[in-house]
Design an enzyme around this catalytic site. Sequence first.
Site, mmCIF file in Angstrom:
data_model
loop_
_atom_site.group_PDB
_atom_site.id
_atom_site.type_symbol
_atom_site.label_atom_id
_atom_site.label_comp_id
_atom_site.label_asym_id
_atom_site.label_seq_id
_atom_site.Cartn_x
_atom_site.Cartn_y
_atom_site.Cartn_z
ATOM 1 N N LYS A 1 41.018 45.509 44.659
ATOM 2 C CA LYS A 1 40.495 45.552 43.302
ATOM 3 C C LYS A 1 41.559 45.158 42.299
ATOM 4 O O LYS A 1 42.675 45.672 42.409
ATOM 5 C CB LYS A 1 40.042 46.992 43.034
ATOM 6 C CG LYS A 1 39.523 47.236 41.663
ATOM 7 C CD LYS A 1 39.208 48.682 41.495
ATOM 8 C CE LYS A 1 38.859 48.896 40.037
ATOM 9 N NZ LYS A 1 38.817 50.268 39.677
ATOM 10 N N LYS B 1 44.703 48.809 44.803
ATOM 11 C CA LYS B 1 44.187 48.794 43.432
ATOM 12 C C LYS B 1 45.350 48.438 42.520
ATOM 13 O O LYS B 1 46.338 49.159 42.444
ATOM 14 C CB LYS B 1 43.625 50.162 43.084
ATOM 15 C CG LYS B 1 43.107 50.229 41.666
ATOM 16 C CD LYS B 1 42.432 51.554 41.389
ATOM 17 C CE LYS B 1 41.913 51.593 39.967
ATOM 18 N NZ LYS B 1 41.318 52.905 39.658
ATOM 19 N N ARG C 1 37.172 51.024 30.725
ATOM 20 C CA ARG C 1 37.713 52.221 30.066
ATOM 21 C C ARG C 1 36.879 52.585 28.842
ATOM 22 O O ARG C 1 36.804 53.753 28.461
ATOM 23 C CB ARG C 1 39.195 52.024 29.765
ATOM 24 C CG ARG C 1 39.965 51.983 31.096
ATOM 25 C CD ARG C 1 41.420 51.656 30.970
ATOM 26 N NE ARG C 1 41.968 51.445 32.325
ATOM 27 C CZ ARG C 1 43.187 51.016 32.570
ATOM 28 N NH1 ARG C 1 44.008 50.744 31.571
ATOM 29 N NH2 ARG C 1 43.585 50.858 33.810
HETATM 30 C C1 PBG Z 1 39.084 54.945 37.836
HETATM 31 C C2 PBG Z 1 38.554 53.582 37.945
HETATM 32 C C3 PBG Z 1 38.789 52.454 37.141
HETATM 33 C C4 PBG Z 1 37.939 51.455 37.614
HETATM 34 C C5 PBG Z 1 37.255 51.972 38.702
HETATM 35 N N1 PBG Z 1 37.662 53.283 38.906
HETATM 36 C C6 PBG Z 1 39.623 52.278 35.953
HETATM 37 C C7 PBG Z 1 41.080 52.309 35.990
HETATM 38 O O1 PBG Z 1 41.705 52.516 37.021
HETATM 39 O O2 PBG Z 1 41.635 52.164 34.924
HETATM 40 C C8 PBG Z 1 37.780 50.089 37.042
HETATM 41 C C9 PBG Z 1 36.460 49.419 37.294
HETATM 42 C C10 PBG Z 1 36.201 48.229 36.458
HETATM 43 O O3 PBG Z 1 37.053 47.777 35.674
HETATM 44 O O4 PBG Z 1 35.090 47.682 36.591
HETATM 45 N N2 PBG Z 1 40.377 55.128 38.168
#
Ligand code: PBG
Length: 333
Positions: A257, A204, A214
């Site tokens: 991701k 990630k 967010r």
């Molecule tokens: C939580 C999380 C996030 C996303 C999925 N789980 C946000 C982040 O890490 O800031 C992002 C998903 C998206 O942008 O569609 N940690």
Amino acid sequence: MGTKTMYLSHRPRRLRRNETLRRMTRETQLSVNDLILPIFVRHEDRAHNPIVSMPGQYQLGIHDAAAFAEEVAAAGVPAIILFGIPETKDAAGSSAWQTDGVICRAVQAVKARCPELCVITDVCLCEYTDHGHCGILEKNRAGMIDVHNDATVEALVKEALAHAAAGVDMVAPSDMMDGRIGAIRDALDAEGHDEVAVMAYSAKFASAFYGPFRDAAESPPQFGDRRSYQMDPANGDEALREIALDIDEGADIVMIKPALPYLDIVRRAVEEFNIPIAAYNVSGEYAMIKAAVERGWLDEQRTVLEMLTGIKRAGASLILTYWALDVARWLNS
Ligand code: PBG
């Protein structure tokens, strides 16, 4: 032009002449079975709040989320992943592991209505902490406030166990703490939840493409950023090391991701590991296409099908996408 002069031995266009030939030689088939739909659930029973930066997406109340899940299942989408917007937030994110918290109640409501739908939960603290970071904050050795790894893992374990007790099929830790997959796997097994699968957000990246999410999850960090736990976008070898660790710790599915800027990682992961690979087509990837579609600059259906086919061609066998329901309908018609 004399045809006599044209002695081409290779004419690849022969197999592109009509749709029958194109169908016969198509290498990648995007299927509804590949799709996982993210859903944002609010703690209230009823809510249908549009998410401004993600046109067509809503924060749904628990009842509405369950009704929507039924529609999603009826369209043939096999899985949803739930993100919670809780009633209360605190420094530790303790609403994340309340057994009557938003996600546990949502899991129960969805499973009661559609037992066959695979229900996945995002396991992270950022939606539940008042500071918006994905873990528990402490001063590090340099005197700087940072997310404390091992204290956060303990909290994530409690969260995953609460979701498992509520009946979830799969948990998806998205926090990027070290060692959390092994800790969660061990705890699930120890509590008799050996059938609950783990989909690890393994690679990630600290991405600008999470911006709209967010807003959707009401979870922006109140200070600083996530770069002490999410990965540097420049790093491919490190992504493979992260994936290897999560597989070693017991992940059933590993995820990369965002999707589009990281398709090289998807391809490398597929070549290196024999395990299902998921790619998350994130909120910013959704928003940028939606914005262009709203202006009439892109055709939504063609653009989305091309993009998702590309993600699949790169090697992802599962795709988390906000278009999952639309795609199911397009593919069915
Ligand atoms: C939580 C999380 C996030 C996303 C999925 N789980 C946000 C982040 O890490 O800031 C992002 C998903 C998206 O942008 O569609 N940690």
